[in-house]
Design a protein around this motif. Structure first.
Motif, mmCIF file in Angstrom:
data_model
loop_
_atom_site.group_PDB
_atom_site.id
_atom_site.type_symbol
_atom_site.label_atom_id
_atom_site.label_comp_id
_atom_site.label_asym_id
_atom_site.label_seq_id
_atom_site.Cartn_x
_atom_site.Cartn_y
_atom_site.Cartn_z
ATOM 1 N N THR A 135 49.513 47.512 45.566
ATOM 2 C CA THR A 135 48.751 48.634 46.122
ATOM 3 C C THR A 135 49.280 49.032 47.497
ATOM 4 O O THR A 135 48.537 49.527 48.339
ATOM 5 C CB THR A 135 47.245 48.312 46.190
ATOM 6 O OG1 THR A 135 47.051 47.131 46.959
ATOM 7 C CG2 THR A 135 46.665 48.127 44.800
ATOM 8 N N CYS B 78 38.709 45.709 42.208
ATOM 9 C CA CYS B 78 39.679 46.651 41.649
ATOM 10 C C CYS B 78 39.851 47.809 42.634
ATOM 11 O O CYS B 78 38.924 48.157 43.365
ATOM 12 C CB CYS B 78 39.199 47.207 40.312
ATOM 13 S SG CYS B 78 38.949 45.969 39.024
ATOM 14 N N THR B 79 41.037 48.417 42.619
ATOM 15 C CA THR B 79 41.287 49.540 43.522
ATOM 16 C C THR B 79 42.064 50.626 42.789
ATOM 17 O O THR B 79 42.832 50.353 41.874
ATOM 18 C CB THR B 79 42.043 49.075 44.792
ATOM 19 O OG1 THR B 79 42.177 50.163 45.699
ATOM 20 C CG2 THR B 79 43.425 48.548 44.449
ATOM 21 N N MET C 44 47.478 44.083 48.411
ATOM 22 C CA MET C 44 48.455 43.371 47.587
ATOM 23 C C MET C 44 49.666 44.271 47.405
ATOM 24 O O MET C 44 49.574 45.494 47.571
ATOM 25 C CB MET C 44 47.838 42.983 46.238
ATOM 26 C CG MET C 44 47.346 44.143 45.426
ATOM 27 S SD MET C 44 46.327 43.684 43.999
ATOM 28 C CE MET C 44 47.356 42.523 43.132
ATOM 29 N N ASP D 188 41.177 38.999 42.518
ATOM 30 C CA ASP D 188 40.386 38.398 43.589
ATOM 31 C C ASP D 188 38.895 38.530 43.294
ATOM 32 O O ASP D 188 38.426 39.569 42.809
ATOM 33 C CB ASP D 188 40.674 39.072 44.926
ATOM 34 C CG ASP D 188 41.971 38.580 45.547
ATOM 35 O OD1 ASP D 188 42.280 37.388 45.386
ATOM 36 O OD2 ASP D 188 42.667 39.398 46.170
ATOM 37 N N SER E 17 44.184 48.162 50.871
ATOM 38 C CA SER E 17 43.075 48.901 50.281
ATOM 39 C C SER E 17 41.861 48.912 51.209
ATOM 40 O O SER E 17 41.122 49.890 51.261
ATOM 41 C CB SER E 17 42.643 48.270 48.947
ATOM 42 O OG SER E 17 43.711 48.203 48.041
ATOM 43 N N ARG F 252 40.102 33.539 44.785
ATOM 44 C CA ARG F 252 40.843 34.035 43.638
ATOM 45 C C ARG F 252 40.115 33.578 42.380
ATOM 46 O O ARG F 252 39.530 32.489 42.353
ATOM 47 C CB ARG F 252 42.263 33.458 43.617
ATOM 48 C CG ARG F 252 43.161 33.926 44.728
ATOM 49 C CD ARG F 252 43.639 35.331 44.513
ATOM 50 N NE ARG F 252 44.552 35.453 43.382
ATOM 51 C CZ ARG F 252 44.935 36.623 42.862
ATOM 52 N NH1 ARG F 252 44.459 37.754 43.350
ATOM 53 N NH2 ARG F 252 45.765 36.674 41.840
ATOM 54 N N HIS G 117 43.716 45.822 38.901
ATOM 55 C CA HIS G 117 42.878 44.624 38.897
ATOM 56 C C HIS G 117 43.552 43.564 39.774
ATOM 57 O O HIS G 117 44.653 43.110 39.482
ATOM 58 C CB HIS G 117 42.672 44.124 37.468
ATOM 59 C CG HIS G 117 41.787 45.011 36.664
ATOM 60 N ND1 HIS G 117 40.500 44.649 36.291
ATOM 61 C CD2 HIS G 117 41.961 46.283 36.200
ATOM 62 C CE1 HIS G 117 39.944 45.643 35.625
ATOM 63 N NE2 HIS G 117 40.806 46.636 35.547
ATOM 64 N N THR G 118 42.866 43.172 40.851
ATOM 65 C CA THR G 118 43.497 42.331 41.872
ATOM 66 C C THR G 118 43.517 40.848 41.542
ATOM 67 O O THR G 118 44.328 40.105 42.082
ATOM 68 C CB THR G 118 42.783 42.499 43.222
ATOM 69 O OG1 THR G 118 41.456 41.943 43.114
ATOM 70 C CG2 THR G 118 42.697 43.965 43.636
#
Length: 537
Positions: free
Chosen positions: A336, A385-386, A333, A416, A340, A431, A413-414
């Motif tokens: 990020t 999350c990444t 995203m 997704d 990722s 999503r 926090h994505t």
């Protein structure tokens, strides 16, 4: 004891500590005579030495124009060589390049110009129905910080590039030592579904390393030629495309100002490209060209498919018919930088279509309960999350929205829904906001979409939830027919699903469309499908 849905990427290759300008200098020193950039439409070409010279000419012109470190320079343009020059020249001087979606109209561009505080805007003159000069004239009186607008292909562009002086060139030579790799260098506005977009602010360190490690996963070298039909204004084009290429001495090939399937395949053929990028709908459009079989795509070995899940049948054709045996799936995203997770060159078909890969080097990912934030066991769904070098500095001038997206532990926090497998590969199952809840049952649209791709009458499909009085939501399948003269009926669709899908997953409504509503970056606008067909039979 069940292993938790957490993993991190290890690597013997260290993160780059360079600025973008310093990294470009390394590449130019190593491969000055190799091609760096090719614009197919205009026929213009640059070696790395020529490209660096033009970047420095523009950078010194920006300094002569009064652009200081941290000033915002907007770029509102379709894909062209000038876009790439602006990207690297702003990095050279420490200005913050603000990417503006070429599809924006006056209301949206005025918001970005004001919110980012843009002082210099570089824009296309026209593209299709967009008259950029006319739109700028409509809004500039409301943008007091905008000092100057320069148009690509106009005398104003030549006037800008010729503005450098001996003093500004000397200033440029010392500017590099004044820059940090952690400086903000780029603002990309994410397309929110409500309200105005937010400006994800990214550093040299964010995007240079992400481009570099994506390129490493694809085994890029100075021998590669990367066809980039995806828009530069998005991370896919400017990071995974441009920065992945220049950090490895590879060549960027621009097939057209905006996506054109035939122009893309011609560029691959004529420029002997080794790598091709696109979202699944782009690859579908290329594969469905009536004369697809006439293009020589034998130079291809790899590429990236990202933006949305890849259907199995499409992946099979990309590997077999486009010669992209090492094609990679990427997940990420804007916030990020963007990637990722990525599949690797030797992953099998199931991993390339059933997952979005495993974590990249120097990054962490986990899957958590969306409510309490606790890490979920592997094999169970939760929010992805990444964390790591790629997470944005924040949303420009919006600390509260930044805090909503990036928690105190610096986890992004994505939004997704994902499942981490035992082997660390991650499946995206939807999503959080796209999940359909029908009579208390959670339904993930991708599962149904993958199943319906096998229907002989369906070329493409998107599944969304629409309101239902009794069940809360019901399943709507929006399809594009393989043969417009013989589209599938709802009865045929339901018969195809009978005894193969749980009854609550079987679509109760069907819309046959000629095309899906898309973003400029090639993603299907599911929210528009839901809104358009919510109350229609």
């Amino acid at each position: 004891m069940t292993e938790l849905s957490y993993t991190h990427g290890t690597s013997p290759t260290a993160l780059l500590g360079d600025t973008i300008g310093a990294n470009l200098d390394r590449t130019v020193a190593a491969w000055p005579d190799r091609e760096a950039l090719v614009d197919v439409e205009s026929g213009r070409r640059w070696t790395y030495a020529e490209f660096a010279a033009d970047v420095d000419e523009l950078a010194s012109a920006l300094l002569a124009s009064g652009i200081a470190k941290g000033d915002r320079v907007g770029i509102w343009a379709v894909n062209c060589p000038e876009w790439v020059l602006v990207q690297y020249a702003t990095a050279r001087v420490g200005a913050v390049m603000v990417n503006i979606n070429p599809a924006y109209r006056t209301h949206e561009v005025e918001y970005v110009l004001r919110q980012a505080g843009i002082t210099l805007l570089v824009a296309s003159l026209r593209h299709r129905t967009s008259d950029y000069r006319a739109m700028v004239e409509q809004v500039r009186r409301n943008c007091p910080r905008l000092r100057e607008t320069v148009y690509i292909g106009d005398p104003s562009w030549d006037a800008l590039t010729g503005r450098g002086t001996a003093e500004s060139r000397a200033q440029l030579r010392t500017r590099g030592s004044e820059l940090s790799c952690d400086d903000p260098i780029n603002i990309q506005y994410t397309s929110g579904t409500t309200g105005f977009p937010k400006g994800a602010t990214l550093s040299h360190h964010n995007i240079l390393n992400n481009g570099y490690f994506v390129g490493e996963s694809l085994a890029y070298s100075e021998q590669d030629r990367v066809c980039v039909p995806v828009p530069f204004y998005h991370c896919f084009g400017m990071v995974m495309g441009n920065l992945a290429a220049t950090s490895h001495g590879a060549c960027i090939v621009v097939p057209a100002p905006s996506f054109d399937p035939a122009a893309t395949l011609r560029a691959v053929q004529d420029e002997h490209c080794t790598s091709l990028y696109g979202v699944p709908t782009m690859f579908i459009a290329e594969l469905n060209l009536p004369d697809f079989a006439t293009y020589d795509l034998s130079s291809l070995r790899t590429g990236i498919m990202a933006g949305s899940p890849c259907p199995v049948e499409v992946m099979k054709r990309v590997v077999a018919e486009m010669h992209m045996a090492e094609v990679s799936i990427c997940y990420g995203m804007t916030e990020t930088s963007p990637v990722s997770l990525q599949t690797r060159r030797d992953d099998d078909l199931e991993h390339r279509t059933g997952t979005v890969g495993r974590v990249l080097p120097h990054l962490e990912v986990k899957v958590v309960d969306p409510v309490d934030g606790v890490t979920r066991p592997r094999g169970t769904a939760g929010e992805l999350c990444t964390r790591g070098y790629s997470v944005m500095l924040g949303y420009w001038n919006e600390p509260e929205k930044t805090a909503e997206a990036v928690d105190p532990g610096r986890w992004m926090h994505t939004g997704d829904l994902a499942v981490m497998r035992e082997d660390g590969y991650v499946e995206i199952v939807g999503r959080i906001k796209d999940m359909i809840i029908r009579g208390g049952e959670n339904i993930y649209p991708r599962e149904i979409e993958e199943f319906l791709y096998a229907h002989p009458k369906i070329a493409d499909v998107q599944v969304v939830g629409v309101p239902h009085e009794r069940y809360g939501e019901e399943v709507l399948a929006c399809v594009i027919a393989r043969d417009p003269a013989d589209p599938p009926t709802l009865a045929e669709l339901r018969a195809f699903c009978e005894d193969r899908l749980a009854h609550y997953k079987i679509p109760s409504r069907l819309r046959v469309l000629e095309a899906f509503p898309m973003t400029v970056s090639g993603k299907v606008r599911k929210i528009e499908l839901r809104e358009t067909y919510a109350d229609r039979d």
